[in-house]
Design a protein around this motif. Sequence first.
Motif, PDB file in Angstrom:
ATOM      1  N   ASN A   1       4.186  18.034  77.774  1.00  0.00           N
ATOM      2  CA  ASN A   1       5.438  17.230  77.523  1.00  0.00           C
ATOM      3  C   ASN A   1       6.390  18.389  76.340  1.00  0.00           C
ATOM      4  OD1 ASN A   1       5.059  15.186  79.269  1.00  0.00           O
ATOM      5  ND2 ASN A   1       5.382  13.903  77.577  1.00  0.00           N
ATOM      6  N   GLU A   2       5.599  18.538  75.513  1.00  0.00           N
ATOM      7  CA  GLU A   2       6.250  19.279  74.191  1.00  0.00           C
ATOM      8  C   GLU A   2       6.435  20.803  74.532  1.00  0.00           C
ATOM      9  OE1 GLU A   2       7.386  20.288  70.226  1.00  0.00           O
ATOM     10  OE2 GLU A   2       7.044  18.157  71.303  1.00  0.00           O
ATOM     11  N   HIS A   3       5.379  21.209  75.534  1.00  0.00           N
ATOM     12  CA  HIS A   3       5.570  22.967  75.885  1.00  0.00           C
ATOM     13  C   HIS A   3       6.817  22.759  76.812  1.00  0.00           C
ATOM     14  CE1 HIS A   3       4.253  26.723  77.123  1.00  0.00           C
ATOM     15  NE2 HIS A   3       4.720  26.353  78.559  1.00  0.00           N
TER      16      HIS A   3
ATOM     17  N   GLN B   1       9.338  20.741  77.066  1.00  0.00           N
ATOM     18  CA  GLN B   1      10.837  20.578  76.207  1.00  0.00           C
ATOM     19  C   GLN B   1      11.006  21.619  75.217  1.00  0.00           C
ATOM     20  OE1 GLN B   1       9.349  16.895  74.412  1.00  0.00           O
ATOM     21  NE2 GLN B   1      10.046  15.694  75.901  1.00  0.00           N
ATOM     22  N   GLN B   2      10.073  22.179  74.969  1.00  0.00           N
ATOM     23  CA  GLN B   2      10.687  23.561  74.005  1.00  0.00           C
ATOM     24  C   GLN B   2      11.058  24.661  74.763  1.00  0.00           C
ATOM     25  OE1 GLN B   2      10.249  23.895  70.636  1.00  0.00           O
ATOM     26  NE2 GLN B   2       9.809  21.862  70.445  1.00  0.00           N
ATOM     27  N   ALA B   3      10.616  24.617  76.254  1.00  0.00           N
ATOM     28  CA  ALA B   3      11.180  25.523  77.029  1.00  0.00           C
ATOM     29  C   ALA B   3      12.446  25.262  77.693  1.00  0.00           C
ATOM     30  CB  ALA B   3      10.154  25.854  78.124  1.00  0.00           C
ATOM     31  N   GLY B   4      13.075  23.925  77.158  1.00  0.00           N
ATOM     32  CA  GLY B   4      14.346  23.806  77.615  1.00  0.00           C
ATOM     33  C   GLY B   4      14.388  22.712  78.775  1.00  0.00           C
TER      34      GLY B   4
END
Length: 142
Positions: A105-107, A109-112
């Motif tokens: 999820n974090e990965h 979300q960090q990628a937009g």
Amino acid sequence: MASIPSPSSAGVSARMSKQRRRDTAPEISVRKLLHARGLRYRVAWPIPGLKRRSVDIAFTRAKVAVFVDGCFWHSCPEHATRPAANDTWWAEKLAKNMARDAATNEHLQQAGWRVVRIWEHEDPSEAANRILKEVTRSRAEH
């Protein structure tokens, strides 16, 4: 994590080996509803930068990633269970699954990307409505 323990019985081993990783009944139900609503998507889309991980249903232009999570494998707060046999190994395995989900999820979300997680027990129509809302919002922002 310790090495994989021996199955507690032949029946357990047979059941576990038949568990699908993709194209599960809940996933197919949601995909059919999304397709009927005019949405087009990619299935089992590889996540850039994360080996051996993929998005169940990916809307690549809208950057919406949908995961249809099984209650057992992803420790659903309503339906999670753990086998009595090999309890310690399973506790570690399921905790790692949850940590991997959070990292994924974090990965993304960090990628937009927007991440939508659906539980296998959710009503497919309600899940499709949630996904449609996220795709529509994301498209409006881009």
